[in-house]
Structure formats: C-alpha cells, structure tokens
Design an enzyme around this catalytic site. Structure first.
Site, PDB file in Angstrom:
ATOM      1  N   SER A 207      32.470  34.561 106.638  1.00 39.21           N
ATOM      2  CA  SER A 207      33.572  35.523 106.773  1.00 39.21           C
ATOM      3  C   SER A 207      33.201  36.963 106.455  1.00 39.21           C
ATOM      4  O   SER A 207      34.010  37.866 106.697  1.00 39.21           O
ATOM      5  CB  SER A 207      34.748  35.111 105.891  1.00 39.21           C
ATOM      6  OG  SER A 207      35.448  34.065 106.527  1.00 39.21           O
TER       7      SER A 207
ATOM      8  N   LYS B 236      33.582  39.318 109.270  1.00 43.39           N
ATOM      9  CA  LYS B 236      34.882  39.899 109.660  1.00 43.39           C
ATOM     10  C   LYS B 236      34.933  41.405 109.406  1.00 43.39           C
ATOM     11  O   LYS B 236      35.701  42.118 110.034  1.00 43.39           O
ATOM     12  CB  LYS B 236      36.000  39.189 108.899  1.00 43.39           C
ATOM     13  CG  LYS B 236      36.139  37.695 109.250  1.00 43.39           C
ATOM     14  CD  LYS B 236      37.077  36.982 108.281  1.00 43.39           C
ATOM     15  CE  LYS B 236      37.214  35.488 108.584  1.00 43.39           C
ATOM     16  NZ  LYS B 236      38.005  34.773 107.559  1.00 43.39           N
TER      17      LYS B 236
ATOM     18  N   TYR C 105      34.149  33.484 117.593  1.00 41.25           N
ATOM     19  CA  TYR C 105      34.346  33.540 116.135  1.00 41.25           C
ATOM     20  C   TYR C 105      33.362  32.626 115.399  1.00 41.25           C
ATOM     21  O   TYR C 105      32.739  33.028 114.412  1.00 41.25           O
ATOM     22  CB  TYR C 105      35.799  33.172 115.821  1.00 41.25           C
ATOM     23  CG  TYR C 105      36.084  33.000 114.351  1.00 41.25           C
ATOM     24  CD1 TYR C 105      36.278  34.099 113.520  1.00 41.25           C
ATOM     25  CD2 TYR C 105      36.154  31.726 113.778  1.00 41.25           C
ATOM     26  CE1 TYR C 105      36.517  33.934 112.160  1.00 41.25           C
ATOM     27  CE2 TYR C 105      36.392  31.559 112.426  1.00 41.25           C
ATOM     28  CZ  TYR C 105      36.579  32.656 111.624  1.00 41.25           C
ATOM     29  OH  TYR C 105      36.808  32.499 110.277  1.00 41.25           O
TER      30      TYR C 105
ATOM     31  N   TYR D   7      40.792  36.715  99.952  1.00 42.65           N
ATOM     32  CA  TYR D   7      41.928  35.812 100.201  1.00 42.65           C
ATOM     33  C   TYR D   7      42.875  35.799  99.000  1.00 42.65           C
ATOM     34  O   TYR D   7      43.174  36.852  98.448  1.00 42.65           O
ATOM     35  CB  TYR D   7      41.431  34.403 100.554  1.00 42.65           C
ATOM     36  CG  TYR D   7      40.335  34.403 101.585  1.00 42.65           C
ATOM     37  CD1 TYR D   7      40.566  34.985 102.848  1.00 42.65           C
ATOM     38  CD2 TYR D   7      39.081  33.873 101.323  1.00 42.65           C
ATOM     39  CE1 TYR D   7      39.567  34.994 103.804  1.00 42.65           C
ATOM     40  CE2 TYR D   7      38.083  33.883 102.283  1.00 42.65           C
ATOM     41  CZ  TYR D   7      38.330  34.445 103.509  1.00 42.65           C
ATOM     42  OH  TYR D   7      37.349  34.464 104.450  1.00 42.65           O
TER      43      TYR D   7
ATOM     44  N   VAL E 226      32.373  31.839 102.918  1.00 40.51           N
ATOM     45  CA  VAL E 226      32.172  30.507 102.328  1.00 40.51           C
ATOM     46  C   VAL E 226      30.698  30.112 102.229  1.00 40.51           C
ATOM     47  O   VAL E 226      30.381  29.122 101.583  1.00 40.51           O
ATOM     48  CB  VAL E 226      32.925  29.362 103.055  1.00 40.51           C
ATOM     49  CG1 VAL E 226      34.403  29.422 102.833  1.00 40.51           C
ATOM     50  CG2 VAL E 226      32.586  29.314 104.509  1.00 40.51           C
TER      51      VAL E 226
HETATM   52  N1  GLU Z   1      33.691  29.999 109.453  1.00 45.78           N
HETATM   53  C1  GLU Z   1      34.558  29.845 108.315  1.00 45.78           C
HETATM   54  C2  GLU Z   1      35.872  29.331 108.792  1.00 45.78           C
HETATM   55  O1  GLU Z   1      36.416  29.912 109.683  1.00 45.78           O
HETATM   56  C3  GLU Z   1      34.699  31.145 107.590  1.00 45.78           C
HETATM   57  C4  GLU Z   1      35.558  31.060 106.381  1.00 45.78           C
HETATM   58  C5  GLU Z   1      35.046  31.931 105.263  1.00 45.78           C
HETATM   59  O2  GLU Z   1      33.894  32.319 105.223  1.00 45.78           O
HETATM   60  O3  GLU Z   1      35.851  32.237 104.347  1.00 45.78           O
HETATM   61  O4  GLU Z   1      36.367  28.338 108.321  1.00 45.78           O
END
Ligand code: GLU
Length: 304
Positions: free
Chosen positions: A63, A66, A190, A239, A257
């Site tokens: 993530s 992003k 994505y 988050y 993650v």
């Molecule tokens: N590829 C992961 C997902 O979409 C990214 C989530 C993350 O890194 O927080 O579940």
C-alpha cells in the site's frame, strides 16, 4: 545531532527485539518472509544518507504504492479527483466495505483500498493496464533516481488470486457508477502496483519529492500537492491506526502490509523503514517503534 549514530542505535535496538508482530499471510507470497528482518534508510534534504540493518533488501511495498499513484492522479486530474474520493480518515480497516454502503460508493480517502482503487481507475482511464503500470514504474524510478525497481510478478499473481475483497469493493463502486474501467482491469493494475519491490534506500529516495525541494531530487509535484499528500498520509496513511501513528511519531507516513513505512519530515528528510511483522492494525510493529524512536531522538515532528 549525530544522525548516523541515532540510526545505527535504532537498528541495533530493533535487531534485539523479541516481539516483532505477525507477518501478513492473507497474500501467501508475503507470509513466507522472514520476520527477523529490519531495515531503515534516512535521506536528508542535503542528500546525506544513513542506513541500518536490512536497508538494502527488497520488500513488497504494497500500500505504500498508493502514495505514488495519488501523486500521478493529482497531477493528471488536479482538484477534480476529490469529486471521486474523500479526504476524511475512515477509522476502519484498510479493506472495509462498511462505509461504502452508507456513503454512496464514494471512498472516504485515497489510502483505504476502495479509495486507492478509484485513484488507480482514474489514471487507468482508457489506457491498457500495461501502459499505466509503465507510467507508475517510470514515476517511481524517476523519483528514486534508480531504474532497478520492478514489479514482482509472483506477488501480483497471488494478490490477484486472493483479492476477492478488493474485487468486491470495485464491483460495489461500479454498481454506484464510481469506476470508469472494467473491474478486472482496475483491480489487475492495483494488484501489480502493490507488488512493486523496493529496498529501504530506494523507497526513501523515491519519497524525496514529498519533503519539498532537496538536493539531487527531481521536483515532481507542486508545493500545494505535496501539502495535500502529506496531510492525507498523516490523517489516513495508517488506516485505523493513523491516530496512533500521529500521536507516537508525529510525521506523515504511509504503511503497507509488506511491513514498509514511508515517512516524511517536511523540508528536512525522508525515512523508509521495513520490518515484516505487523501489529493488530496491519502496520509494521517494529517499523512504527523505530519511527517513534527516531522522531524522539531527532525532535522531528510536524507538531512543534
Ligand atoms: N495489496 C494489499 C491489499 O490490497 C495492500 C494492503 C496494504 O498494504 O495495506 O490487500
């Protein structure tokens, strides 16, 4: 201030930690990563670089990607992007569908998965995923000043195989007319952007454009956009753990993650930290602790 000594000490302290959190295993390729790893890279405005631990071992940025897609989308769409995605913290998990239902399919912010899918959808706009992924890689390589940054196909594939919830979010938003491309294309793009691999040094260098003008770093977005992205990293970058990160660290940061965190000290430095074990909110356990210690030792904070 002896920044080199501070970074080295943090690396040694983290190497000795017993409680390292839990490696994410819902993407099988991530579950096999050795939890004993820790790395940190600090790049200052003057171009000085400090590394400790496993700072040169590549990891899945997930993530953290992003941040880069948001920068590209803001460059492309400008303020019009905010008609499609909000700027409020969600207080919910990264992949929650709860608020989408009561809020007409408009995601709270660009860093929860639903919002990131909208951002990716907006830069995909009529292009083939391959072209858009090329654009994302070009942006990251240019910002890092390093062409040796790639997508790990096996991670993208397992992201794809296990990505039912992400596809559910995308279908839900499509039913509200919020996505412009077919779900498979937006989600496929994505999953691949999340599978970009970088080491801490590459990630810190790639984040330099967010600290404001700095030595040797290309200036990729306007000062106003830098402020906006940093504000969102602070309020939404971790988050439902964003409040805690702001409280403990006091710097804009974005987690993934894979265990990476990119943090910005405006007009001063950029920090990338990585340790694969996560806390209960899905953010790197030692990464957060290391950032807290770095902020404390240096006095770096956006809160004075
Ligand atoms: N590829 C992961 C997902 O979409 C990214 C989530 C993350 O890194 O927080 O579940």
């Amino acid at each position: 201030m002896d920044l080199g000594a501070i970074v080295t000490r943090i690396g040694a302290d983290m190497a000795a930690m017993q409680d390292r959190g839990r490696v994410a295993d819902y993407i099988p390729q991530l579950g096999g990563v050795d939890p004993d790893q820790f790395g940190m890279a600090v790049v200052t405005k003057d171009g000085e670089t400090y590394l400790t631990g496993d700072a040169l071992i590549p990891f899945s940025i997930q993530s953290v990607s992003k941040v880069f897609t948001l920068a590209i989308a803001l460059g492309r769409l400008g303020e019009a992007l905010w008609k499609r995605v909000g700027v409020e913290p969600s207080g919910h998990a990264f992949n929650s569908i709860l608020q989408l239902e009561t809020e007409a399919g408009i995601p709270r912010n660009p860093f929860i998965n639903a919002g990131a899918l909208v951002v990716t959808d907006s830069i995909l706009a009529g292009h083939a995923p391959r072209e858009t992924l090329g654009e994302i890689l070009r942006f990251v390589r240019m910002s890092a000043g390093d062409d040796d940054i790639h997508i790990k196909q096996s991670v993208a594939r397992t992201g794809e195989e296990t990505g039912h919830l992400n596809r559910a979010l995308a279908h839900f938003m499509t039913s509200h007319g919020r996505l412009q491309n077919p779900v498979d294309l937006t989600c496929g793009t994505y999953f691949h952007q999340c599978a970009i691999e970088m080491n801490c040094l590459q990630l810190a260098r790639a984040g330099r454009f967010l600290m404001g003008p700095s030595k040797d770093a290309p200036s990729l977005v306007s000062a106003q956009k830098i402020r906006r992205i940093n504000a969102l990293m602070m309020t939404c970058g971790h988050y439902d753990g964003s409040g805690e990160f702001a409280f403990r660290v006091g710097l804009p940061g974005k987690s993934g993650v894979g265990g990476g965190i990119l943090a910005i000290v405006p007009n001063t430095a950029v920090v990338a930290v990585w340790s694969p074990g996560l806390n209960t909110r899905g953010n790197s356990q030692l990464g957060t602790l290391a950032m807290e210690r770095l902020a404390h030792a240096t006095g770096w904070s956006v809160y004075g």
